[in-house]
Design a protein around this motif. Structure first.
Motif, short mmCIF file in Angstrom:
data_model
loop_
_atom_site.label_atom_id
_atom_site.label_comp_id
_atom_site.label_asym_id
_atom_site.label_seq_id
_atom_site.Cartn_x
_atom_site.Cartn_y
_atom_site.Cartn_z
N SER A 1 0.82 -1.21 0.00
CA SER A 1 0.00 0.00 0.00
C SER A 1 0.86 1.26 0.00
O SER A 1 0.34 2.37 -0.02
N ASN A 2 2.18 1.08 0.05
CA ASN A 2 3.07 2.23 0.06
C ASN A 2 3.14 2.86 -1.32
O ASN A 2 3.30 2.17 -2.33
N ARG A 3 3.00 4.16 -1.37
CA ARG A 3 3.08 4.89 -2.62
C ARG A 3 4.43 5.60 -2.71
O ARG A 3 4.98 6.03 -1.68
N PRO A 4 4.97 5.74 -3.92
CA PRO A 4 6.24 6.48 -4.03
C PRO A 4 6.05 7.92 -3.58
O PRO A 4 5.01 8.54 -3.84
N LYS A 5 7.05 8.47 -2.92
CA LYS A 5 6.94 9.82 -2.38
C LYS A 5 7.35 10.88 -3.40
O LYS A 5 7.08 12.06 -3.21
N HIS A 6 8.02 10.47 -4.44
CA HIS A 6 8.45 11.39 -5.50
C HIS A 6 9.17 12.61 -4.92
O HIS A 6 8.85 13.75 -5.22
N GLU A 7 10.14 12.32 -4.08
CA GLU A 7 10.87 13.41 -3.43
C GLU A 7 11.69 14.22 -4.42
O GLU A 7 12.07 15.36 -4.14
N ASP A 8 11.98 13.64 -5.61
CA ASP A 8 12.76 14.36 -6.61
C ASP A 8 11.87 15.06 -7.63
O ASP A 8 12.36 15.56 -8.65
N ALA A 9 10.56 15.13 -7.37
CA ALA A 9 9.65 15.76 -8.32
C ALA A 9 9.92 17.26 -8.42
O ALA A 9 10.32 17.91 -7.45
N ALA A 10 9.70 17.80 -9.60
CA ALA A 10 9.89 19.23 -9.82
C ALA A 10 8.61 19.98 -9.43
O ALA A 10 7.51 19.44 -9.50
N GLU A 11 8.78 21.22 -9.00
CA GLU A 11 7.64 22.05 -8.63
C GLU A 11 7.18 22.86 -9.83
O GLU A 11 7.98 23.32 -10.64
N GLY A 12 5.87 23.03 -9.95
CA GLY A 12 5.32 23.79 -11.06
C GLY A 12 4.00 24.43 -10.70
O GLY A 12 3.43 24.19 -9.63
N MET A 13 3.51 25.27 -11.59
CA MET A 13 2.22 25.95 -11.42
C MET A 13 1.34 25.62 -12.60
O MET A 13 1.78 25.70 -13.76
N VAL A 14 0.10 25.23 -12.33
CA VAL A 14 -0.84 24.89 -13.40
C VAL A 14 -1.32 26.16 -14.08
O VAL A 14 -1.89 27.05 -13.45
N LEU A 15 -1.08 26.24 -15.40
CA LEU A 15 -1.48 27.42 -16.17
C LEU A 15 -2.86 27.26 -16.79
O LEU A 15 -3.62 28.22 -16.89
N THR A 16 -3.18 26.05 -17.23
CA THR A 16 -4.51 25.80 -17.80
C THR A 16 -4.78 24.30 -17.78
O THR A 16 -3.85 23.49 -17.68
N VAL A 17 -6.05 23.94 -17.87
CA VAL A 17 -6.49 22.54 -17.90
C VAL A 17 -7.46 22.39 -19.06
O VAL A 17 -8.43 23.15 -19.16
N ASP A 18 -7.19 21.43 -19.93
CA ASP A 18 -8.04 21.24 -21.10
C ASP A 18 -8.19 19.76 -21.39
O ASP A 18 -7.23 19.11 -21.79
N ARG A 19 -9.41 19.25 -21.17
CA ARG A 19 -9.74 17.85 -21.48
C ARG A 19 -8.73 16.86 -20.90
O ARG A 19 -8.24 15.95 -21.56
N GLY A 20 -8.42 17.07 -19.64
CA GLY A 20 -7.55 16.13 -18.93
C GLY A 20 -6.08 16.40 -19.08
O GLY A 20 -5.25 15.78 -18.39
N ARG A 21 -5.70 17.32 -19.94
CA ARG A 21 -4.29 17.69 -20.10
C ARG A 21 -4.03 19.00 -19.37
O ARG A 21 -4.80 19.96 -19.51
N LEU A 22 -2.96 19.04 -18.61
CA LEU A 22 -2.60 20.23 -17.86
C LEU A 22 -1.34 20.85 -18.44
O LEU A 22 -0.40 20.14 -18.79
N THR A 23 -1.34 22.14 -18.58
CA THR A 23 -0.12 22.86 -18.94
C THR A 23 0.47 23.41 -17.64
O THR A 23 -0.19 24.17 -16.93
N VAL A 24 1.68 22.99 -17.34
CA VAL A 24 2.32 23.32 -16.07
C VAL A 24 3.61 24.10 -16.35
O VAL A 24 4.43 23.68 -17.17
N LEU A 25 3.76 25.22 -15.67
CA LEU A 25 4.99 25.99 -15.79
C LEU A 25 6.01 25.42 -14.81
O LEU A 25 5.83 25.50 -13.59
N VAL A 26 7.07 24.84 -15.35
CA VAL A 26 8.15 24.28 -14.55
C VAL A 26 9.41 25.06 -14.89
O VAL A 26 9.95 24.94 -15.99
N GLY A 27 9.87 25.89 -13.96
CA GLY A 27 10.98 26.78 -14.29
C GLY A 27 10.53 27.78 -15.34
O GLY A 27 9.57 28.52 -15.15
N ASP A 28 11.19 27.75 -16.48
CA ASP A 28 10.79 28.64 -17.59
C ASP A 28 10.19 27.86 -18.75
O ASP A 28 10.06 28.37 -19.85
#
Length: 333
Positions: free
Chosen positions: A27-54
């Protein structure tokens, strides 16, 4: 299966072979400690555009998020291909805690609420002074939603070249609202310093009825252009092309604006009326003497005595009650 002449034992139990081996499911889920941080710019039909860095990265929601969804403005953790190249896909594995959430329902009887924008700190309610005519009830509803979400409201009045802003400003005078008045000529000339100053350093969501000039205003503020709609020259018909919310940066890293689709209604079924009073600090202390679950518009409400004693202006109490009653009225009333 029972063998005749013999009592059944464990050897008679058929066991389905496990092609994946006998290792128990974890039941353990990966913690993804190396994941990058981003901001969601838009959501369209299940696809997200995320700003990661530039870089703008296309991503989908990871399975481990379950039913939790990400909306425009969310801060998220992303893994996978973060190059932003065409036909690449990343995964959103975590949605960080939100500082605010602007919510609405389809109507006042719909129990299902949805988050429109996350992590904004200001709500710009855009309304035209003419063509189309102002809709005070819709403005009231947007203000209630802003107060409930903890956002600072900003009233943006457009098309002041067609009608005077004074009557509408008088209606909301006792709410002590920040406001900006614009003209079409100002937008076309890029003279928008007054509203730009109100947005500086903030994340501002723009809401308003279709046709009030909301997206035209956003286009004047940002370097990236959105379509404002196409109208048939013969029939005069057309539709607004802002069909999904989109976060856009202001020049010189001065803040963010989030353009949202034009709204026909703003359901408030999710609003707890007891939270609206927090937007009236001059009235809130007077509620100490109110009966339990007071609607603040009943004979035993202590706010009448509070105002009569001079602690607040009567017009402020009238404004509060108008906003609280907006759930019980249709927007065209």
């Amino acid at each position: 299966m029972r063998r005749y002449g013999k009592n059944p034992d464990e050897d008679d139990v058929r066991v389905r072979p496990n092609p994946k081996g006998n290792r128990p499911r974890s039941s353990n889920r990966p913690k993804h400690e190396d994941a990058a941080e981003g901001m969601v710019l838009t959501v369209d039909r299940g696809r997200l555009t995320v700003l990661v860095g530039d870089r703008e990265v296309t991503a989908v929601k990871a399975r481990e998020l379950g039913r939790k969804s990400a909306v425009v403005g969310d801060r998220v953790a992303v893994v996978g291909d973060l190059s932003g190249a065409k036909d690449t896909l990343a995964r959103v594995v975590r949605v960080e805690e939100r500082s605010s959430a602007l919510r609405r329902t389809a109507d006042d009887t719909d129990p299902f609420e949805r988050v429109v924008v996350a992590n904004a700190d200001q709500l710009a309610v855009v309304t035209a002074l003419a063509d189309p005519e102002p809709r005070p009830r819709l403005i009231d509803r947007c203000l209630v939603a802003a107060y409930d979400a903890g956002l600072d409201p900003l009233l943006v009045l457009t098309k002041s070249d067609l009608a005077s802003p004074e009557p509408l400003l008088e209606t909301y005078g006792m709410l002590d609202l920040a406001y900006v008045v614009t003209r079409k000529e100002d937008l076309e000339a890029g003279e928008i310093d007054a509203i730009r100053d109100r947005l500086s350093g903030r994340v501002t969501a723009f809401v308003g009825h279709s046709g009030v000039g909301k997206t035209t205003l956003v286009n004047s503020l940002v370097e990236r252009q959105r379509l404002t709609g196409v109208v048939n020259a013969v029939t005069g018909r057309g539709r607004h092309t802002t069909v999904s919310a989109l976060a856009l940066p202001l020049p010189d890293d001065a803040g963010w604006v989030i353009d949202t689709p034009g709204v026909r209604s703003f359901g408030l079924a999710h609003i707890d009326p007891s939270r609206v009073i927090h937007a009236f600090p001059d009235l809130e202390p007077g509620t100490a003497g109110c009966p339990r679950a007071c609607s603040h518009d009943e004979p035993d409400c202590a706010l009448d005595a509070w105002v009569a004693e001079g602690h607040a202006e009567p017009a402020r109490l009238d404004s509060l009650r108008r906003l609280l009653s907006t759930r019980d009225r249709k927007e065209g009333d």
